[in-house]
Design a protein around this motif. Structure first.
Motif, PDB file in Angstrom:
ATOM      1  N   LYS A   1       0.814  -1.213   0.000  1.00 18.15           N
ATOM      2  CA  LYS A   1       0.000   0.000   0.000  1.00 18.15           C
ATOM      3  C   LYS A   1       0.854   1.273   0.000  1.00 18.15           C
ATOM      4  O   LYS A   1       0.634   2.188  -0.795  1.00 18.15           O
ATOM      5  N   GLU A   2       1.846   1.311   0.896  1.00 18.65           N
ATOM      6  CA  GLU A   2       2.679   2.505   1.020  1.00 18.65           C
ATOM      7  C   GLU A   2       3.545   2.734  -0.219  1.00 18.65           C
ATOM      8  O   GLU A   2       3.718   3.866  -0.666  1.00 18.65           O
ATOM      9  N   SER A   3       4.106   1.632  -0.766  1.00 18.53           N
ATOM     10  CA  SER A   3       4.953   1.770  -1.955  1.00 18.53           C
ATOM     11  C   SER A   3       4.130   2.184  -3.175  1.00 18.53           C
ATOM     12  O   SER A   3       4.619   2.907  -4.038  1.00 18.53           O
ATOM     13  N   LEU A   4       2.873   1.711  -3.231  1.00 17.28           N
ATOM     14  CA  LEU A   4       1.995   2.112  -4.337  1.00 17.28           C
ATOM     15  C   LEU A   4       1.740   3.611  -4.277  1.00 17.28           C
ATOM     16  O   LEU A   4       1.731   4.295  -5.298  1.00 17.28           O
ATOM     17  N   LYS A   5       1.547   4.096  -3.051  1.00 21.20           N
ATOM     18  CA  LYS A   5       1.319   5.529  -2.848  1.00 21.20           C
ATOM     19  C   LYS A   5       2.531   6.331  -3.333  1.00 21.20           C
ATOM     20  O   LYS A   5       2.380   7.299  -4.085  1.00 21.20           O
ATOM     21  N   SER A   6       3.754   5.918  -2.950  1.00 25.12           N
ATOM     22  CA  SER A   6       4.921   6.693  -3.391  1.00 25.12           C
ATOM     23  C   SER A   6       5.152   6.559  -4.900  1.00 25.12           C
ATOM     24  O   SER A   6       5.587   7.502  -5.540  1.00 25.12           O
ATOM     25  N   HIS A   7       4.830   5.359  -5.441  1.00 26.31           N
ATOM     26  CA  HIS A   7       4.922   5.156  -6.890  1.00 26.31           C
ATOM     27  C   HIS A   7       3.989   6.128  -7.614  1.00 26.31           C
ATOM     28  O   HIS A   7       4.367   6.780  -8.585  1.00 26.31           O
ATOM     29  N   TYR A   8       2.771   6.250  -7.109  1.00 24.88           N
ATOM     30  CA  TYR A   8       1.764   7.147  -7.681  1.00 24.88           C
ATOM     31  C   TYR A   8       2.249   8.600  -7.637  1.00 24.88           C
ATOM     32  O   TYR A   8       2.213   9.320  -8.627  1.00 24.88           O
ATOM     33  N   MET A   9       2.744   9.000  -6.467  1.00 26.45           N
ATOM     34  CA  MET A   9       3.184  10.391  -6.300  1.00 26.45           C
ATOM     35  C   MET A   9       4.405  10.701  -7.170  1.00 26.45           C
ATOM     36  O   MET A   9       4.537  11.800  -7.690  1.00 26.45           O
ATOM     37  N   LYS A  10       5.272   9.703  -7.313  1.00 22.75           N
ATOM     38  CA  LYS A  10       6.472   9.891  -8.137  1.00 22.75           C
ATOM     39  C   LYS A  10       6.077  10.117  -9.603  1.00 22.75           C
ATOM     40  O   LYS A  10       6.579  11.031 -10.253  1.00 22.75           O
ATOM     41  N   ILE A  11       5.149   9.291 -10.104  1.00 21.75           N
ATOM     42  CA  ILE A  11       4.705   9.442 -11.497  1.00 21.75           C
ATOM     43  C   ILE A  11       4.016  10.794 -11.687  1.00 21.75           C
ATOM     44  O   ILE A  11       4.273  11.511 -12.648  1.00 21.75           O
ATOM     45  N   MET A  12       3.165  11.167 -10.710  1.00 18.32           N
ATOM     46  CA  MET A  12       2.423  12.420 -10.844  1.00 18.32           C
ATOM     47  C   MET A  12       3.376  13.617 -10.888  1.00 18.32           C
ATOM     48  O   MET A  12       3.191  14.550 -11.672  1.00 18.32           O
ATOM     49  N   ALA A  13       4.418  13.575 -10.057  1.00 20.04           N
ATOM     50  CA  ALA A  13       5.311  14.724  -9.963  1.00 20.04           C
ATOM     51  C   ALA A  13       6.363  14.754 -11.073  1.00 20.04           C
ATOM     52  O   ALA A  13       6.924  15.808 -11.355  1.00 20.04           O
ATOM     53  N   SER A  14       6.628  13.614 -11.707  1.00 20.62           N
ATOM     54  CA  SER A  14       7.746  13.628 -12.660  1.00 20.62           C
ATOM     55  C   SER A  14       7.338  13.448 -14.119  1.00 20.62           C
ATOM     56  O   SER A  14       7.874  14.109 -14.995  1.00 20.62           O
ATOM     57  N   ASN A  15       6.359  12.577 -14.396  1.00 23.05           N
ATOM     58  CA  ASN A  15       6.039  12.289 -15.804  1.00 23.05           C
ATOM     59  C   ASN A  15       5.272  13.421 -16.474  1.00 23.05           C
ATOM     60  O   ASN A  15       4.490  14.113 -15.833  1.00 23.05           O
ATOM     61  N   ASP A  16       5.491  13.567 -17.767  1.00 25.94           N
ATOM     62  CA  ASP A  16       4.656  14.467 -18.550  1.00 25.94           C
ATOM     63  C   ASP A  16       3.426  13.686 -18.992  1.00 25.94           C
ATOM     64  O   ASP A  16       3.440  12.463 -19.007  1.00 25.94           O
ATOM     65  N   LEU A  17       2.387  14.412 -19.367  1.00 30.06           N
ATOM     66  CA  LEU A  17       1.206  13.743 -19.923  1.00 30.06           C
ATOM     67  C   LEU A  17       1.573  13.142 -21.273  1.00 30.06           C
ATOM     68  O   LEU A  17       2.412  13.680 -21.990  1.00 30.06           O
ATOM     69  N   THR A  18       0.948  12.017 -21.599  1.00 28.00           N
ATOM     70  CA  THR A  18       1.206  11.401 -22.901  1.00 28.00           C
ATOM     71  C   THR A  18       0.500  12.218 -23.990  1.00 28.00           C
ATOM     72  O   THR A  18      -0.316  13.089 -23.681  1.00 28.00           O
ATOM     73  N   ASP A  19       0.800  11.902 -25.252  1.00 22.88           N
ATOM     74  CA  ASP A  19       0.155  12.655 -26.339  1.00 22.88           C
ATOM     75  C   ASP A  19      -1.356  12.429 -26.363  1.00 22.88           C
ATOM     76  O   ASP A  19      -2.098  13.194 -26.957  1.00 22.88           O
TER      77      ASP A  19
END
Lengths: 202, 123
Positions: free
Chosen positions: A139-157
């Protein structure tokens, strides 16, 4: 032979004049498999919102708890929009008979959101890697995975945030079940099942 | 600078952005399939507001959404990041008492965004 003008009627009665009787076994089949809803066909924005409205009304009628209702709704949104954005439509005969499907099952323990759609085979490896990673996280790692993607990835085309599967896993609290079935050398049928369990009242 | 108002639908939120009160309110549901396109005018307004807004006065971001999809979530993050350039940004995050997920989502934003977060339970 009578010509059937209306496409919808043709589908309903294609096995002959007595086939309205099929509605009953179909009903039995759905009850036996705890299915609330089955949809087969193209999934676009319009269909997504119709399906969401139907399922939401159904859960309200059943007096479903707010949190469960919202979790099921969120999983459905991500699942349907994933298909609307990413399902492929290969231009060959083997794949063209496979439509997208979407099912919701329900029993006393929870809701089961199941989808199937055609994708190009070259996507399988990456999807498998992402889904296996998600299933390996608590649960906790999923949360950090989610936050990491939200803060770093750009939106796809296509305007996606690459967060859909992670969100589905978080709302579920269980592993995402998935499989790929080869249709031909080019295409695969991707099936995904997400379960949302009801909160046990102690 | 004119205020921004967008009436909500079944799958898009009601948005009200006021230049005078510096109150930016989002309510309803945010489920557009093409979220970047939907939020584009909101980003335009906020970019202009960063230039003209009163930095001594608080800017309140009122979050009252009950449902939002992941691409909306990503855009709300980008929007808050942009607005966090303001020294007096406050985020008022509303949630229903039985919705622990919505509270958790707000707490996650508060870990990523430099602003004063207030969590308000709806009755």
């Amino acid at each position: 032979m009578e010509t059937v003008k209306n496409e919808a009627i043709k589908i309903n009665f294609q096995t002959g004049k007595d086939s309205y009787n099929n509605a009953f076994p179909l009903q039995e089949l759905m009850i036996g498999n705890n299915l609330l809803l089955i949809y087969r066909g193209q999934i676009n924005d319009h269909i997504t919102h119709s399906v969401l409205t139907m399922a939401e009304k159904n859960m309200e009628k059943n007096g479903e708890e707010n949190l469960t209702k919202k979790r099921v709704f969120n999983v459905m949104v991500e699942c349907l929009q994933n298909i609307a954005k990413h399902a492929d439509d290969p231009d060959n005969q083997a794949a063209s008979k496979y439509n997208s499907i979407f099912l919701i099952g329900h029993d006393e323990d929870g809701y089961y959101i199941i989808s199937g759609n055609v994708i190009y085979g070259n996507k399988v490896q990456d999807m498998e890697r992402r889904l296996n990673l998600i299933n390996s996280l608590d649960k906790e790692s999923l949360k950090s995975h989610y936050m990491k993607i939200m803060a770093s990835n750009d939106l796809t085309d296509k305007g996606g945030a690459s967060l859909g599967f992670v969100e589905m896993a978080r709302k579920s609290g269980n592993q995402l079940k998935f499989s790929f079935e080869a249709i031909d050398s080019e295409s695969q049928f991707f099936v995904l099942q997400t379960s949302v369990m009801k909160k046990k009242v102690a | 600078m004119v205020n921004f108002k967008s009436e909500g639908t079944l799958n898009t939120p009601t948005i009200s952005l006021s230049n005078e009160t510096q109150l930016l309110t989002f309510s309803g549901r945010s489920l557009p399939e093409n979220a970047p396109q939907f939020y584009s005018p909101v980003f335009d307004w906020c970019n202009a507001f960063l230039e003209s807004g009163n930095r001594d006065m608080p800017t309140i971001f009122e979050f009252k959404l009950e449902y939002f999809n992941t691409s909306s979530s990503k855009l709300i993050y980008e929007l808050l990041k942009l607005l966090s350039q303001l020294p007096n940004l406050e985020v008022h995050w509303y949630f229903e008492p039985d919705d622990e997920d919505l509270l958790e989502a707000g707490e996650e934003f508060s870990e990523l965004i430099t602003a004063k977060f207030k969590f308000i339970e709806l009755n």
